[in-house]
Scaffold this active site. Structure first.
Site, short mmCIF file in Angstrom:
data_model
loop_
_atom_site.label_atom_id
_atom_site.label_comp_id
_atom_site.label_asym_id
_atom_site.label_seq_id
_atom_site.Cartn_x
_atom_site.Cartn_y
_atom_site.Cartn_z
CG ASP A 155 -1.66 -1.31 1.38
OD1 ASP A 155 -1.44 -2.01 2.39
OD2 ASP A 155 -2.42 -1.66 0.47
CG HIS A 183 -3.37 -5.07 3.26
ND1 HIS A 183 -2.99 -4.19 2.27
CD2 HIS A 183 -3.59 -6.26 2.65
CE1 HIS A 183 -2.98 -4.82 1.11
NE2 HIS A 183 -3.35 -6.07 1.30
N1 LIG Z 1 -0.72 -8.16 2.32
C1 LIG Z 1 -0.64 -7.89 1.02
O1 LIG Z 1 -0.29 -6.78 0.61
C2 LIG Z 1 -0.95 -8.99 0.01
C3 LIG Z 1 -0.66 -8.78 -1.35
C4 LIG Z 1 -0.99 -9.82 -2.25
C5 LIG Z 1 -1.56 -11.02 -1.80
N2 LIG Z 1 -1.80 -11.16 -0.48
C6 LIG Z 1 -2.34 -12.42 0.05
O2 LIG Z 1 -1.30 -13.41 0.00
C7 LIG Z 1 -1.91 -14.72 0.01
C8 LIG Z 1 -1.28 -15.61 -1.04
O3 LIG Z 1 -1.60 -15.10 -2.31
P1 LIG Z 1 -1.15 -15.90 -3.63
O4 LIG Z 1 -1.55 -15.04 -4.78
O5 LIG Z 1 0.26 -16.36 -3.51
O6 LIG Z 1 -2.12 -17.18 -3.58
P2 LIG Z 1 -1.93 -18.56 -4.35
O7 LIG Z 1 -3.24 -19.27 -4.23
O8 LIG Z 1 -1.30 -18.34 -5.67
O9 LIG Z 1 -0.86 -19.33 -3.46
C9 LIG Z 1 -1.13 -19.63 -2.13
C10 LIG Z 1 -0.30 -20.85 -1.79
O10 LIG Z 1 -0.43 -21.08 -0.40
C11 LIG Z 1 -0.51 -22.47 -0.20
N3 LIG Z 1 -1.10 -22.72 1.10
C12 LIG Z 1 -2.41 -22.74 1.44
N4 LIG Z 1 -2.55 -23.01 2.75
C13 LIG Z 1 -1.29 -23.18 3.24
C14 LIG Z 1 -0.76 -23.50 4.51
N5 LIG Z 1 -1.57 -23.73 5.56
N6 LIG Z 1 0.59 -23.58 4.66
C15 LIG Z 1 1.39 -23.37 3.61
N7 LIG Z 1 0.97 -23.07 2.37
C16 LIG Z 1 -0.37 -22.98 2.20
C17 LIG Z 1 -1.32 -22.99 -1.38
O11 LIG Z 1 -1.10 -24.38 -1.57
C18 LIG Z 1 -0.76 -22.13 -2.50
O12 LIG Z 1 0.34 -22.75 -3.13
C19 LIG Z 1 -3.40 -14.48 -0.15
O13 LIG Z 1 -4.04 -14.52 1.10
C20 LIG Z 1 -3.47 -13.05 -0.71
O14 LIG Z 1 -4.70 -12.41 -0.42
C21 LIG Z 1 -1.52 -10.19 0.44
O1 LIG Z 2 -6.26 -7.31 -2.88
C1 LIG Z 2 -5.94 -8.48 -2.57
O2 LIG Z 2 -6.74 -9.34 -2.22
C2 LIG Z 2 -4.48 -8.85 -2.66
C3 LIG Z 2 -3.63 -7.88 -1.87
O3 LIG Z 2 -4.09 -7.72 -0.56
C4 LIG Z 2 -3.46 -6.55 -2.59
O4 LIG Z 2 -3.62 -5.50 -1.92
O5 LIG Z 2 -3.12 -6.58 -3.78
#
Ligand SMILES: NC(=O)c1ccc[n+]([C@@H]2O[C@H](COP(=O)([O-])OP(=O)(O)OC[C@H]3O[C@@H](n4cnc5c(N)ncnc54)[C@H](O)[C@@H]3O)[C@@H](O)[C@H]2O)c1
Ligand SMILES: O=C(O)C[C@H](O)C(=O)O
Length: 333
Positions: A155, A183
């Site tokens: 952000d 967030h």
């Molecule tokens: N905070 C932020 O700014 C931000 C930014 C982007 C994404 N995210 C979050 O990050 C997370 C992951 O996103 P992504 O795009 O990589 O998703 P994705 O589905 O591509 O990958 C997630 C991975 O996590 C694995 N997984 C699920 N449960 C698990 C566990 N208990 N232990 C270990 N691995 C596990 C899955 O098998 C998968 O490979 C989501 O919750 C998304 O919302 C947060």
């Molecule tokens: O928006 C989402 O769910 C993914 C992540 O938190 C983001 O801000 O890109």
């Protein structure tokens, strides 16, 4: 250093691990023992990524371990990146993931408590990140609370990028931006303490360069809703920009931020009561890393508009805390 990345088989994992192994997480002189934690159905994807990591012949990558065992994943860990969890789809809010993802972070907090190194630092990326970090921290009573953080650096980077585009100035000439609160769509990107470096060498305060309507009707919603915008445009949630922000967060945490005026960044850290944010809540603040620890920037101007926005986001965090408490996801204090 031992670095554990959960969700290594996912899209953020794939965008993160090669940059991490090349030295962008801890610097060019720190060898890394990498632990990749996945659930059974994600192990093959993680193994594929590990094959490619090997094929990069990174000098700093000392070892790679792939596992679905929490104890093995977090044994002796120095830096834990808790990414593994379900992402939201179009039409969802991050809080909709609370029940499904919240169950992941208690056991991982307990495993960190049982086996991590004494200098462990934890960044929670999995959404809803602030409350998932609160869950993990609650299950790690022997780990200092300030070692648990949640990611709002994406952000922060987004806010700086929007300002850079609007003011037609390089991102490196902008200081003093802050992300407050959750967030989520309630986050508050704050530019009232921000400045822009002028080519002449002086600085201008941003609030004199932008009008209130642009702030309230464009800037704040564009930053706060950027995650949804990316999902709508690319058909999946952010990955490479999230990976970059995670690297920025940990790199600055370990190596330190600037010490000059405005040279802070943003991270969701455990509140000590600063700026009226209830103690113990994991909320985003302007922070500097001093001697390897996040410290909340004190003495910033918080006017009525900012106060109301911060309070609204903190209220949402309190509601999320109550929701996960009701689900039994917080460890008994
Ligand atoms: N905070 C932020 O700014 C931000 C930014 C982007 C994404 N995210 C979050 O990050 C997370 C992951 O996103 P992504 O795009 O990589 O998703 P994705 O589905 O591509 O990958 C997630 C991975 O996590 C694995 N997984 C699920 N449960 C698990 C566990 N208990 N232990 C270990 N691995 C596990 C899955 O098998 C998968 O490979 C989501 O919750 C998304 O919302 C947060
Ligand atoms: O928006 C989402 O769910 C993914 C992540 O938190 C983001 O801000 O890109």
């Amino acid at each position: 250093m031992t670095v554990t990345v959960t969700g290594a088989g996912g899209q953020i994992g794939y965008a993160l691990l090669f940059r991490l192994a090349s030295g962008q997480l801890l610097g060019p002189n720190t060898p890394i023992n990498l632990r990749l934690l996945e659930i059974p159905q994600g192990l093959a994807a993680a193994e594929g990524t590990a094959l490619e990591l090997a094929d990069c012949a990174f000098p700093l990558l000392a070892s790679t371990t792939i596992t679905d065992d929490l104890t093995r994943a977090f044994d002796g860990v120095n830096v834990a990146l808790l990414v593994g969890s379900r992402p939201r789809a179009a039409g969802m809010e991050r809080a909709d993931l609370l029940a499904a993802n919240g169950r992941i972070f208690g056991p991982q907090g307990a495993a960190i408590n049982a086996g991590a190194a004494s200098d462990v630092r934890v960044l929670v990326v999995g959404n809803p990140a602030n409350t998932n970090a609160l869950i993990a921290r609650s299950h790690a009573p022997d780990v200092p609370a300030d070692r648990f953080t949640a990611m709002t650096r994406l952000d922060h980077n987004r806010a700086v990028a929007q300002l850079s585009e609007h003011l037609a100035v390089p991102v490196g000439d902008i200081d003093g931006v802050s992300i407050w609160g959750n967030h989520s769509a309630s986050q508050y990107p704050d530019v009232f303490n921000a400045t822009v470096r002028l080519e002449s060498g002086g600085r201008r305060v941003v609030r004199d360069l932008v009008d209130e309507r642009w702030l309230t009707e464009h800037f704040i919603p564009r930053v706060a809703q950027r995650g949804s915008e990316i999902i709508a445009v690319r058909g999946a949630s952010s990955a490479a920009s999230a990976a970059g922000a995670a690297l920025d967060h940990v790199h600055d945490w370990v190596n330190g931020t600037g010490t000059g005026p405005g040279e802070w960044t943003s991270a969701a850290v455990v509140s000590d009561g600063s700026y009226g944010v209830p103690e113990g809540l994991i909320s985003s603040f302007p922070v500097r890393s001093v001697a390897g620890a996040w410290t909340i920037e004190q003495g910033l101007t918080v006017g009525d508009f900012s106060r109301s926005r911060i309070d609204a986001s903190v209220a949402e965090l309190l509601a999320e805390r109550d929701a996960v408490a009701a689900l039994g996801l917080l460890a008994a204090e």
